[in-house]
Design an enzyme around this catalytic site. Structure first.
Site, PDB file in Angstrom:
ATOM      1  N   ARG A  21     -15.299   5.872  -2.983  1.00 25.86           N
ATOM      2  CA  ARG A  21     -16.112   4.999  -2.116  1.00 25.86           C
ATOM      3  C   ARG A  21     -17.088   5.824  -1.288  1.00 25.86           C
ATOM      4  O   ARG A  21     -18.216   5.412  -1.035  1.00 25.86           O
ATOM      5  CB  ARG A  21     -15.207   4.178  -1.197  1.00 25.86           C
ATOM      6  CG  ARG A  21     -14.458   3.074  -1.915  1.00 25.86           C
ATOM      7  CD  ARG A  21     -13.306   2.544  -1.072  1.00 25.86           C
ATOM      8  NE  ARG A  21     -13.754   2.066   0.214  1.00 25.86           N
ATOM      9  CZ  ARG A  21     -13.084   2.239   1.356  1.00 25.86           C
ATOM     10  NH1 ARG A  21     -11.936   2.882   1.370  1.00 25.86           N
ATOM     11  NH2 ARG A  21     -13.561   1.774   2.482  1.00 25.86           N
TER      12      ARG A  21
ATOM     13  N   ASP B 268      -5.156   5.320  -2.865  1.00 26.50           N
ATOM     14  CA  ASP B 268      -6.179   5.342  -1.815  1.00 26.50           C
ATOM     15  C   ASP B 268      -6.905   6.675  -1.794  1.00 26.50           C
ATOM     16  O   ASP B 268      -8.118   6.719  -1.558  1.00 26.50           O
ATOM     17  CB  ASP B 268      -5.568   5.061  -0.441  1.00 26.50           C
ATOM     18  CG  ASP B 268      -6.648   5.147   0.629  1.00 26.50           C
ATOM     19  OD1 ASP B 268      -7.586   4.331   0.566  1.00 26.50           O
ATOM     20  OD2 ASP B 268      -6.604   6.056   1.475  1.00 26.50           O
TER      21      ASP B 268
ATOM     22  N   SER C 129      -7.145   0.365   2.748  1.00 31.05           N
ATOM     23  CA  SER C 129      -7.111   1.831   2.721  1.00 31.05           C
ATOM     24  C   SER C 129      -6.306   2.355   3.908  1.00 31.05           C
ATOM     25  O   SER C 129      -5.391   3.168   3.759  1.00 31.05           O
ATOM     26  CB  SER C 129      -8.550   2.361   2.769  1.00 31.05           C
ATOM     27  OG  SER C 129      -8.586   3.719   3.100  1.00 31.05           O
TER      28      SER C 129
ATOM     29  N   HIS D 109      -4.959   5.025  14.444  1.00 30.84           N
ATOM     30  CA  HIS D 109      -5.959   5.252  13.401  1.00 30.84           C
ATOM     31  C   HIS D 109      -7.286   4.638  13.823  1.00 30.84           C
ATOM     32  O   HIS D 109      -7.334   3.514  14.304  1.00 30.84           O
ATOM     33  CB  HIS D 109      -5.513   4.635  12.070  1.00 30.84           C
ATOM     34  CG  HIS D 109      -6.340   5.131  10.928  1.00 30.84           C
ATOM     35  ND1 HIS D 109      -6.000   6.247  10.194  1.00 30.84           N
ATOM     36  CD2 HIS D 109      -7.519   4.698  10.427  1.00 30.84           C
ATOM     37  CE1 HIS D 109      -6.921   6.468   9.274  1.00 30.84           C
ATOM     38  NE2 HIS D 109      -7.857   5.542   9.404  1.00 30.84           N
TER      39      HIS D 109
ATOM     40  N   LYS E 212      -1.852   3.626   3.915  1.00 25.44           N
ATOM     41  CA  LYS E 212      -1.383   4.950   4.344  1.00 25.44           C
ATOM     42  C   LYS E 212      -0.444   4.840   5.542  1.00 25.44           C
ATOM     43  O   LYS E 212       0.568   5.529   5.620  1.00 25.44           O
ATOM     44  CB  LYS E 212      -2.578   5.832   4.730  1.00 25.44           C
ATOM     45  CG  LYS E 212      -3.375   6.292   3.525  1.00 25.44           C
ATOM     46  CD  LYS E 212      -4.638   7.027   3.923  1.00 25.44           C
ATOM     47  CE  LYS E 212      -5.678   6.115   4.507  1.00 25.44           C
ATOM     48  NZ  LYS E 212      -7.068   6.542   4.411  1.00 25.44           N
TER      49      LYS E 212
HETATM   50  N1  URA Z   1     -10.613   5.201   7.203  1.00 19.04           N
HETATM   51  C1  URA Z   1      -9.811   5.063   6.107  1.00 19.04           C
HETATM   52  O1  URA Z   1      -8.725   5.633   6.031  1.00 19.04           O
HETATM   53  N2  URA Z   1     -10.251   4.295   5.121  1.00 19.04           N
HETATM   54  C2  URA Z   1     -11.415   3.644   5.161  1.00 19.04           C
HETATM   55  O2  URA Z   1     -11.730   2.947   4.240  1.00 19.04           O
HETATM   56  C3  URA Z   1     -12.241   3.776   6.309  1.00 19.04           C
HETATM   57  C4  URA Z   1     -11.804   4.566   7.328  1.00 19.04           C
END
Ligand code: URA
Length: 431
Positions: free
Chosen positions: A175, A168, A190, A89, A194
């Site tokens: 956001r 989220d 966040s 990620h 996930k």
């Molecule tokens: N990627 C995400 O999944 N969440 C964030 O807050 C920033 C980048």
């Protein structure tokens, strides 16, 4: 029965610099998910968190509460032919298309990659928005279809189902449009909610640093990386992070279809050096984290095996890997104002320019333009001649050129005295 806490109470605690209790966190996340806390209240709370931060304990509880707002997936290792799972990620950058070549590359090396991805956030592009520029490709898969593809192809990039960390999903969209993205606790929770909920066995984080990243300096990026690595490790997910440069865009494109084309170049054995370098470095980390440190991903790239997996991965989701990608109706070229060396090309300026051209969205749910974006003709350190093309802006809606050009004002410099390009990979954080 009235709740022991209410939204105003939670906002006041954080606004005044206090520490939220477990009860407050559990309540506010659950109530927001079911619609009992309004967007404007959550927006006020997100702003208070952005300004006042959170303790490690609060971040951990907030992450747990976001995971508990939905389901926790189990990836059945047996059905994956015993293959371990790994995921990557990125915290978000400009021109960061690495997931596209990386997922099929790692799958071609024998490790399954369940990549649940997101859409664009602020000035940074989203993997799903990019892949949706491929005719026919669909991001929406049922859990069963996702697991089947993981078993058959070894790699799947799709939208997180609505059952995965729904808190989220709502908060991320909020956001994005309330300028409350750049908060270490909110980004860390966040991403990790996930990733922990998706059930991956191991995780490699690409934490971006520089003017085009949410984290502008190395110290903040390191704090974000350490926070996420600790959250992952505590949840039993082998997690490591690379801190990587985002002061200048990655590769030579920013925008959806443009980045897909560049990713296909990488899979075909070409592509810009920085994209290839980071793809291979992250692949090595993912393979090592999944227990295969001796497999060299460069072989799967060179042999075309990664390209084969890419084609199967795209076809499995209805896409035509051979179809022509959308092309913008209008282009505008930005030329070098003088001769010399390009000493600076800010990722942030290019990212905002691409966003304003239509590659990103300014309201939740807005459609993005598949063909919009920026093509980069020179990178810092390159010699340029006055009048030569530096950037080409692509859009279907030429009325966007002016605001896009305004974003590029001051975003690059031609001069002399270039100190040399810094490394792409700045540091590594392990648990
Ligand atoms: N990627 C995400 O999944 N969440 C964030 O807050 C920033 C980048």
């Amino acid at each position: 029965m009235s709740p022991a806490v209410d939204a105003v109470d939670v906002i006041v605690t954080k606004r005044d610099g206090g520490v939220l209790s477990d009860e407050q966190i559990d309540w506010v996340i659950a109530a927001y998910t079911r619609g009992a806390v309004a967007d404007e209240q959550m927006s006020a709370l997100a702003r208070a968190i952005l300004l006042n931060g959170m303790t490690r304990g609060e971040i951990s509880r907030w992450t747990e509460a976001m995971i508990s707002s939905g389901v926790r997936m189990q990836l059945p290792r047996d059905e994956l032919g015993g293959r371990p799972t790994t995921d990557k990620h990125s915290t978000g950058g400009v021109g960061d298309k690495i997931t596209l070549p990386l997922a099929p590359l790692v799958a071609a090396c024998g490790v399954a990659v369940p990549q649940l991805s997101g859409r664009g956030l602020g000035h940074t592009g989203g993997t799903l928005d990019k892949l949706e520029s491929i005719p026919g490709w669909s991001a929406e898969l049922s859990n069963e279809a996702m697991l089947q593809q993981l078993e058959d192809v070894g790699a799947v990039i799709c939208a997180a189902g609505s059952g995965l960390a729904p808190a989220d999903k709502k908060l991320y969209a909020l956001r994005d449009v309330t300028a409350t993205v750049e908060s270490i606790p909110l980004i860390a929770s966040s991403i990790m909610s996930k990733k922990i909920a998706e059930g991956t066995g191991s995780l490699v984080l690409d934490v971006k640093v520089g003017n085009g990243a949410f984290m502008k300096d190395l110290a903040d990026a390191r704090e974000l990386a350490e926070t996420m690595v600790a959250l992952g490790t505590d949840a039993g997910v082998r997690t490591i992070a690379l801190l990587t440069d985002m002061s200048t865009p990655l590769g030579l494109t920013a925008g959806n279809a443009l980045e897909v084309a560049e990713s296909v170049d990488v899979l075909a054995g070409g592509g810009p050096g920085d994209v290839v370098e980071l793809t291979l470095a992250l692949a090595r980390e993912m393979l090592a984290a999944a227990g295969k440190p001796d497999v060299d991903p460069a072989d799967a790239l060179a042999s075309g095996k990664a390209m084969d997996v890419w084609k199967r991965m795209i076809s499995a989701q209805g896409g035509d890997p051979a179809a022509a990608l959308p092309v913008a109706r209008e282009i505008h070229t930005v030329t070098a104002p003088s001769s010399g060396t390009l000493t600076r090309l800010d990722a942030m300026g290019v990212g905002i320019a691409a966003w304003r051209l239509g590659a990103g969205r300014s309201r939740p749910g807005e459609a993005v333009q598949a063909a919009a974006g920026v093509v980069i003709h020179a990178k810092p350190g390159d010699s340029v001649v006055q009048g030569q093309p530096l950037l080409t802006l692509h859009t279907d809606t030429p009325e966007r050129f002016d605001r896009s050009l305004a974003a590029l004002d001051g975003a690059f410099e031609v001069g002399d005295g270039f100190a040399g390009a810094g490394p792409v990979i700045l540091d590594r954080v392990v648990g």
